[in-house]
Motif scaffolding. Structure first.
Motif, PDB file in Angstrom:
ATOM      1  N   VAL A 261       0.858  -1.057   0.310  1.00 19.74           N
ATOM      2  CA  VAL A 261      -0.470  -0.002   0.415  1.00 19.74           C
ATOM      3  C   VAL A 261       1.108   1.226   0.557  1.00 19.74           C
ATOM      4  O   VAL A 261       0.677   2.169  -0.289  1.00 19.74           O
ATOM      5  CB  VAL A 261      -1.382   0.078   0.946  1.00 19.74           C
ATOM      6  CG1 VAL A 261      -1.890   1.022   1.208  1.00 19.74           C
ATOM      7  CG2 VAL A 261      -1.494  -0.830   0.807  1.00 19.74           C
ATOM      8  N   ALA A 262       2.051   1.209   0.707  1.00 17.40           N
ATOM      9  CA  ALA A 262       3.064   2.160   0.722  1.00 17.40           C
ATOM     10  C   ALA A 262       3.585   3.266  -0.103  1.00 17.40           C
ATOM     11  O   ALA A 262       3.536   4.104  -0.761  1.00 17.40           O
ATOM     12  CB  ALA A 262       4.009   2.033   1.939  1.00 17.40           C
ATOM     13  N   ARG A 263       3.602   2.370  -1.240  1.00 24.27           N
ATOM     14  CA  ARG A 263       4.286   1.849  -2.916  1.00 24.27           C
ATOM     15  C   ARG A 263       3.667   2.802  -3.781  1.00 24.27           C
ATOM     16  O   ARG A 263       3.570   3.201  -4.900  1.00 24.27           O
ATOM     17  CB  ARG A 263       4.263   1.221  -3.147  1.00 24.27           C
ATOM     18  CG  ARG A 263       5.608   0.156  -2.736  1.00 24.27           C
ATOM     19  CD  ARG A 263       5.588  -1.045  -3.750  1.00 24.27           C
ATOM     20  NE  ARG A 263       6.165  -0.375  -4.759  1.00 24.27           N
ATOM     21  CZ  ARG A 263       7.051  -1.675  -5.657  1.00 24.27           C
ATOM     22  NH1 ARG A 263       6.819  -2.663  -5.244  1.00 24.27           N
ATOM     23  NH2 ARG A 263       7.666  -1.158  -6.807  1.00 24.27           N
ATOM     24  N   GLY A 264       2.206   3.309  -3.199  1.00 23.21           N
ATOM     25  CA  GLY A 264       0.853   3.815  -3.752  1.00 23.21           C
ATOM     26  C   GLY A 264       0.496   5.085  -3.491  1.00 23.21           C
ATOM     27  O   GLY A 264       1.665   5.431  -2.636  1.00 23.21           O
ATOM     28  N   ALA A 265      -0.682   5.347  -3.370  1.00 17.78           N
ATOM     29  CA  ALA A 265      -1.385   6.689  -2.910  1.00 17.78           C
ATOM     30  C   ALA A 265      -2.100   6.376  -1.486  1.00 17.78           C
ATOM     31  O   ALA A 265      -3.001   5.857  -0.845  1.00 17.78           O
ATOM     32  CB  ALA A 265      -2.357   6.908  -3.792  1.00 17.78           C
ATOM     33  N   ALA A 266      -0.970   6.091  -0.011  1.00 14.97           N
ATOM     34  CA  ALA A 266      -0.760   5.657   1.049  1.00 14.97           C
ATOM     35  C   ALA A 266      -1.990   6.974   1.869  1.00 14.97           C
ATOM     36  O   ALA A 266      -1.687   7.654   1.333  1.00 14.97           O
ATOM     37  CB  ALA A 266       0.398   5.850   1.699  1.00 14.97           C
TER      38      ALA A 266
END
Length: 313
Positions: A261-266
């Motif tokens: 999740v952190a690699r996207g818009a978290a």
């Protein structure tokens, strides 16, 4: 006026700084001086390590949607997000949280008893093969985790084909990786205890099994509880092993979900998940430390190595 006196007497001007220089050299050569540089370096390291974690924990209580700017304090990303994206509302995060706790508890309940048994066996093994066996047991402790993860993946795919990727494979890999912790901790405790208490019990007529169960194991309780705490805390934030051995989405633990999740818009829900992992690990370590202090209080009072409730005759 001081220049005139210094010129008339023939004393150089730098002579007034010589006591200061001698005092500095004396302070520098003093081995008992206060280590101010080491203190400053220690505090700088602690600040460098703790401040980013404190910021991440603070943002988990952000009432706004921003993951970089703190607006107001709230529990939105823990319980009551209107869109249902909080830690305990999002089904994916809740499933990952449950998987993390399940893996940690199962690994702890399997790895610690096996580690205690292996430590007792290695401590009593004499003769050929004991050296290589000790080396192989400790190899997982120094082996890079990524190598162990890839190796376990190959074992599951080509040797243990009846084991499917998912919870079973993850537990197998985690137990293999974590078993070295109780072995090291319990063996260190065995070295500090010695064999006098067990030999005294057998001299009084106790069979070997009863001597281990009623004398040796109570002495090992502090090390066993410390092993439980360390294995649980280290399994909670494990990433590499569970990543290689994960199967369906339901088998992804919280560490892997946070990474994805952190690699996207978290959202700050990721911070709440990380805060939960940090809190659970801290609580496990604190409980293990309290249990260790409680069970080893007899040694601190001079009653013996970890024996409580016994009085000398």
């Amino acid at each position: 006026m001081s220049e005139t006196v210094a010129t008339r007497t023939g004393i150089p001007k730098l002579a007034t700084t010589q006591p200061v220089a001698r005092g500095f050299r004396r302070w520098w050569k003093d081995p008992w001086r206060k280590p101010r540089f080491l203190e400053a370096l220690t505090w700088a390291y602690l600040a460098w390590s703790i401040v980013p974690v404190a910021i991440a924990v603070l943002l988990s209580f952000n009432a706004g949607r921003s993951n970089t700017t703190f607006q107001t304090f709230g529990l939105r990303w823990w319980f009551d997000d209107p869109d249902g994206e909080s830690l305990f509302q999002d089904e994916a995060l809740r499933t990952a949280l449950t998987q993390t706790l399940k893996l940690s508890v199962i690994t702890m309940l399997i790895a610690v008893p096996l580690g205690v048994s292996f430590a007792l066996g290695l401590d009593r093994w004499r003769g050929r093969g004991s050296g290589p066996a000790n080396f192989l047991m400790l190899l997982t402790f120094v082996l890079p985790e990524i190598i162990l993860g890839v190796a376990m993946l190959l074992v599951v795919r080509f040797l243990l084909t009846f084991v499917h990727l998912g919870t079973t494979a993850q537990v197998l890999g985690l137990v293999t990786f974590q078993i070295s912790y109780p072995v090291i901790i319990v063996r260190a405790r065995l070295l500090s205890i010695g064999k006098e208490y067990e030999e005294a019990a057998m001299d009084l007529g106790a069979p070997p099994r009863q001597a281990i169960r009623r004398v040796l194991l109570p002495l090992l309780y502090p090390a066993i509880f410390a092993s439980f705490a360390i294995v649980f805390a280290d399994t909670v934030d494990n990433f590499v092993t569970v990543r290689y051995l994960s199967g369906p989405a339901s088998s992804e633990p919280l560490s892997l979900k946070i990474y994805t999740v952190a690699r996207g818009a978290a959202t700050p829900a990721v911070n709440a998940a990380a805060t939960f992992m940090l809190g659970s690990s801290t609580v496990a370590i604190a409980l293990g430390y309290i249990a260790y202090r409680y069970l080893s209080r007899g040694q601190q009072r001079g009653k013996g190595p970890g024996v409580t409730g016994y009085t000398s005759v």
